[in-house]
Design a protein around this motif. Structure first.
Motif: not given
Length: 146
Positions: A7, A42, A47, A49, A139, A143
């Motif tokens: 992200v 994240a 995930r 960033v 975020v 996600c």
């Protein structure tokens, strides 16, 4: 299964001064606090960033272009470019991933010129006035989309 891209969390002019500049408007938390918050959210989704800040319009545009092939979504606080940058708006419209515009303060409760955003019409959503928590919500939204 392919791992989703990072992200991108992009911050425009003067956001490097968070915690120092007008704390009565923007609070005492810093840009590092924003990055830590976003990375933590994240991570809960597996995930990462890519957090970047620049006071230069061209840098932001270049990062949006990069995000076209790398990012799973973009969280952007364009700062003052929100109201002035057709070029940044035109770059953001090329994205095929969610784009969330974030503002720390409630821009609609401030000076009249802040009511108009060139970014909002091309963003998936807008979060304003929730402090840096707005970044975390953005975020989380990105996600949850893929």
């Amino acid at each position: 299964m392919t791992t989703p891209g990072p992200v991108y969390v992009l911050n425009g002019p003067n956001l490097n001064l968070l915690g120092q500049r007008q704390p009565e408007v923007y609070g005492h938390q810093t840009l590092d606090d924003v990055v830590t918050l976003c990375a933590g959210v994240a991570e809960r989704f597996g995930r990462t960033v890519q957090a970047r800040q620049s006071n230069h319009e061209g840098d932001l545009i270049d990062w949006v272009h990069e995000a076209r092939t790398e990012a799973s979504g973009v969280v952007v606080n364009p700062g003052g470019y929100t109201h002035t940058s057709v070029a940044l708006r035109d770059a953001l419209v090329t994205l095929e991933v969610p784009v969330v515009e974030v503002h720390i303060s409630n821009v609609h409760a401030r000076e009249g010129f802040r009511d108009h955003s060139l970014v909002s019409p091309v963003a998936t959503g807008v979060i304003a006035g929730l402090g840096i928590e707005g970044y975390g919500l953005a975020v989380e939204y990105v996600c949850g989309r893929g």
